[in-house]
Design an enzyme around this catalytic site. Structure first.
Site, PDB file in Angstrom:
ATOM      1  N   HIS A 139     -24.461  -4.392  -8.375  1.00 53.51           N
ATOM      2  CA  HIS A 139     -24.479  -3.049  -8.987  1.00 53.51           C
ATOM      3  C   HIS A 139     -25.677  -2.216  -8.545  1.00 53.51           C
ATOM      4  O   HIS A 139     -26.622  -2.715  -7.988  1.00 53.51           O
ATOM      5  CB  HIS A 139     -24.355  -3.114 -10.516  1.00 53.51           C
ATOM      6  CG  HIS A 139     -25.504  -3.735 -11.248  1.00 53.51           C
ATOM      7  ND1 HIS A 139     -25.653  -3.630 -12.603  1.00 53.51           N
ATOM      8  CD2 HIS A 139     -26.555  -4.477 -10.827  1.00 53.51           C
ATOM      9  CE1 HIS A 139     -26.738  -4.270 -12.990  1.00 53.51           C
ATOM     10  NE2 HIS A 139     -27.299  -4.797 -11.935  1.00 53.51           N
ATOM     11  N   GLU A 140     -25.549  -0.899  -8.757  1.00 54.85           N
ATOM     12  CA  GLU A 140     -26.565   0.068  -8.290  1.00 54.85           C
ATOM     13  C   GLU A 140     -26.750   0.027  -6.777  1.00 54.85           C
ATOM     14  O   GLU A 140     -27.855   0.214  -6.272  1.00 54.85           O
ATOM     15  CB  GLU A 140     -27.921  -0.177  -8.978  1.00 54.85           C
ATOM     16  CG  GLU A 140     -27.880  -0.206 -10.481  1.00 54.85           C
ATOM     17  CD  GLU A 140     -27.563   1.142 -11.103  1.00 54.85           C
ATOM     18  OE1 GLU A 140     -27.675   2.160 -10.414  1.00 54.85           O
ATOM     19  OE2 GLU A 140     -27.169   1.151 -12.283  1.00 54.85           O
ATOM     20  N   GLY A 141     -25.676  -0.229  -6.064  1.00 57.24           N
ATOM     21  CA  GLY A 141     -25.753  -0.288  -4.594  1.00 57.24           C
ATOM     22  C   GLY A 141     -25.904  -1.724  -4.143  1.00 57.24           C
ATOM     23  O   GLY A 141     -26.926  -2.352  -4.396  1.00 57.24           O
TER      24      GLY A 141
END
Lengths: 572, 572
Positions: free
Chosen positions: A428-430
């Protein structure tokens, strides 16, 4: 040590002895200590006790509501009541006005107790900070203040089912309506995927920050990321009515389960009301403000889970009696910490976990500094800080299972859950792959020479100041990294990108090696000889046992074979 | 491809084109094919359908019985009815008389469908084989035949709560009684931990092979492993009475849940009746016969899980549309298999998963060969075959999650369960650390020079015959390995052991590199250009992208820093 959480002792060393966050007199050490102590109490008394229960009893959708484990709701409401949501915000907005570094340290402590319970607070803080930077005064007063007070929580709504990391392809539509005192109003419709904290009853309202596109005159959506705008879409509208947002389903994850994760439908009944933030088309730039902070927070959470796993492994290795060591003449079985292979794992764990946390707090301290140099370093280090703790922290979780042997594979010990919880962090978050592209393409190859020179200078300085014989190996890695960067710059983008993740790993190892030289130097002045010796040994271990591996990764890139991108898809 | 299991096509290539198991005319290819096809049908129709259900609905202890998911019971009974338990056993004992290599290939196919359902059959076969080698004619007739027929299942009972890998410290006692036609009878008492398939109602009886010690005249147990004896302890006694064996509890694992795992108490009511196998004090040597086969089977299961994860990742990467690639002028989003980072993961997966399976079947083929050379190679390779697929197969499971992004982290896709299932493999049947000690101390440092020379010769031959430019790097790794072995031989045992696991990894990479050169050479004659090209590209990938990493590991050992064993325990 018995609770295995991130310890005050370690945080104090990092914040005050190493980073010296109170060096210029603007930060009061006693206040910081009090808040860190409060976070530790909240972590131990409110977050830790339901760590296993929040895994076993998942959030569920029932009678039109998300039902959470009551202990999670209680813990987060207490957290909010204590004012901890406002920790890093100005006093005139109801906050405590403490540095980000202290906020991130508290996040580490709480994450080590129950990372998925911190998902709510991390998103809320990042959400409020984005509004403070980008929203109007009226929007801040109406939406950001309740977030800072902890009365409302926030989310970020980016992904859609058909477009995960490819945000240019989102289809959520926003149709302009009118304006009121909170700004320009739009009706939004579309589906958002992976919305953490997307629906719950913990707080009286939820502020969704939603990326959407405003259709052109012909009704089509503008292509690419430039057409993205940012909207504030509250669950409950200012008049008290529910906005047109429906939970279409909950995601059932392998871990990280205290954070409810939703598929949300906006505008099933005609349109969800949202207020534009700033100008149309500026959404991605604005959202990135929130994402950078979130990325450091993700790395910090990953580091915290690594530290907790390490401590559990150490505890078990001291207590578990089994086998004998070479050179022991008969006698009784020994604690497994005496076995060389167990020590190797523990020392690697220490070097990864504590090195990762140091990197995260270093980055947080850069975001507190108001200088061009800090900004340059922060830009370069953010993708490393997001991904290195996520990838190598997971190795710590994995070897913690291994140290426990069969017991580690059972649910009677927490190390298997710690692994499962941490496995989200490289995603998550890239994802790690996205961070690798960011580092190589945006941060390094587009950097001005002085920017990379600044980083190099810092690393050389740390080596020059180090008293450790092993430190010189870091210079070899630095030189090799520079050669590899020069080689990659000459290659076509596709061929270069095949090696981006491997480069990110090697570069991350170099950065963490640098952190360790800094930590060892700072520890030299510590009164406790075991604490001091521990840091020095971990630094020496990292240079001599980990950096050669990074050299191997760099060597594989330097061989310059582009067969990965030349491989026909059909062979798979 | 849609079921993502280990494919007939790949097995046929390995068995017939590469290993040529039918080269001397003793093995009938059509019979092998028929059995492999049968295994594929059983895997697809009986093992795969309840893969998720067997994870969600764990074995439980209820009304004095272990309750399993009914589909598991049904699948295993059908497996037994088809005669598959006797696959590798002589025809005059009711078996099919097929090579071990075919048995291991079937094990791979079945494991890829539901590895923890194969736990029962793997243990049963290894149990029966031990009895054939070590037990008396009467014991074989009474205990081994029903195992070969699949009417009974078997277990191995080694570990005890206080002694995991340290078998010399077991406390299970066996008191001599009398003798009957089945041999010398003893009464056993003690607790055995981690007993897979330890209790169930699938078969009418269970044959436990139990390690225990016969007390000396003064009542004390003989110390060390030399005092260990092996006993046959059936759940149901020849007369039909239940033996004195009680389930003290079930272990709740993070995966691998179809295999019930028990804590068993022997002799709560005065003593469990057991028959001695062979002579007193010979137990560990006998058990190792079973363990070596089990170790190859563990590696094979790990390889199978890696292959299935890889296939799921490939399928997802072909189907999932997201983002664009550099050089693409606008246009529509592409399948993620076009992204360089995704390809890198898929190619690494292929090289690990298929390389691991090749290694396992190569070892199985060595155990079918009746030559001194085969015995030497088998001894050297067994610890690698147990551990390399377990460690690097897990990397495949991990990157398969990563290829799926957030979806891979949900329980809607099988990749997260595949990771959890595979995580047992570096632990059971001797942890990776134990394998590392076995390789370095027993297999390499105690080897006669001609034994290591034999391995070297095989590797050099493969390089010499290879047409791949990248192959020469394997020689560099080989030479460096030899240098590192020479260095380690000079070091004190403790200091050497700190690097044993790292050495095992590097040595394993070298071995798998060798396997890949062999596979690429064999594939050169394949008619299907994509199949051929796939093998060649994976071999080239492995040499140029993986072996430099192994060089880094060897370099770290060569630096000769013994700080790991010098680290004071108190710093942790």
């Amino acid at each position: 040590m018995t609770d295995c959480l991130v310890a005050d002792r370690d945080i104090e060393f990092l914040l005050f002895d190493w980073l010296r966050i109170d060096r210029d007199g603007h930060v009061d050490r006693d206040t910081c200590r009090a808040v860190l102590g409060l976070a530790t109490n909240v972590a131990r008394d409110l977050f830790l006790p339901h760590y296993r229960a929040s895994d076993v009893i998942e959030p569920r959708w029932e009678d039109g509501q998300v039902k959470l484990l009551p202990e999670i709701v209680h813990a987060l409401r207490e957290y909010a009541k204590l004012g901890l949501c406002g920790l890093g915000f100005p006093e005139d907005l109801g906050g405590m006005n403490l540095p980000q570094t202290v906020g991130m340290a508290c996040h580490a402590i709480l994450s080590s107790a129950n990372i998925s319970a911190t998902g709510y607070t991390m998103l809320t803080a990042a959400n409020a900070r984005l509004l403070l930077e980008c929203a109007s005064r009226e929007q801040i007063a109406h939406f950001a203040l309740p977030l800072i007070e902890g009365r409302w929580f926030g989310t970020m709504c980016l992904s859609e089912p058909q477009a995960g990391s490819g945000l240019g392809d989102i289809r959520c539509r926003a149709i302009a309506q009118d304006a009121d005192e909170l700004g320009r109003r739009y009706l939004l419709s579309g589906t958002k995927m992976w919305i953490s904290a997307g629906e719950h009853e913990i707080t009286e309202n939820i502020v969704h920050l939603v990326l959407a596109k405003v259709p052109r005159a012909d009704g089509t959506l503008p292509p690419g990321t430039k057409g993205i705008s940012l909207f504030i879409v509250p669950k409950i509208l200012p008049g008290g009515d529910r906005n047109d947002i429906a939970v279409a389903g909950l995601n059932h994850k392998m871990g990280y389960r205290a954070t409810v994760n939703c598929l949300l439908n906006f505008g099933e009944q005609g349109g969800a009301l949202g207020w534009l933030v700033g100008e149309e088309g500026d959404g991605l730039r604005q959202m990135f403000k929130m994402m950078n902070e979130s990325r450091i927070a993700v790395g910090t959470g990953a580091a915290a889970l690594a530290i907790r796993s390490h401590r559990h492994a150490v505890q078990y290795a001291h207590e578990r009696i089994q086998g004998r060591v070479p050179g022991q003449d008969g006698g009784e079985p020994v604690a497994i910490i005496r076995h060389p292979d167990i020590r190797r794992m523990l020392l690697q764990q220490k070097s990864y976990a504590e090195g990762a946390l140091a990197l995260c707090l270093y980055c947080a301290s850069l975001s507190d500094e108001d200088s061009a140099e800090a900004g340059i370093l922060l830009g370069l280090l953010t993708p490393v800080t997001k991904s290195w703790p996520s990838e190598f922290g997971l190795v710590v979780n994995d070897t913690a299972i291994q140290v426990h042997g069969g017991y580690g594979y059972t649910r009677d010990f927490p190390v298997e859950q710690l692994w499962r919880d941490n496995r989200l962090n490289p995603i998550h978050e890239g994802t790690t792959g996205i961070q690798a592209i960011d580092l190589l393409e945006r941060k390094i190859l587009k950097a001005e020479p002085r920017e990379l020179a600044l980083l190099e200078q810092r690393i050389r300085l740390a080596v020059a100041r180090s008293e450790l014989a092993e430190a010189s190996y870091l210079l070899a890695v630095l030189d090799r990294s520079k050669e590899v960067i020069a080689l990659m710059a000459q290659r076509p983008a596709l061929a270069r990108l095949q090696d981006a993740t491997q480069f990110l790993r090697a570069f991350g190892h170099m950065i963490v090696g640098w952190m360790w030289l800094e930590l060892a130097a700072s520890a030299a002045g510590q009164a406790d000889p075991l604490f001091r010796e521990g840091k020095i040994l971990a630094a020496r271990y990292f240079c001599d046992f980990e950096l050669p591996q990074a050299m191997g990764w760099l060597d594989s890139i330097a061989r310059g074979n582009d067969l990965i991108v030349r491989t026909p898809e059909a062979i798979f």
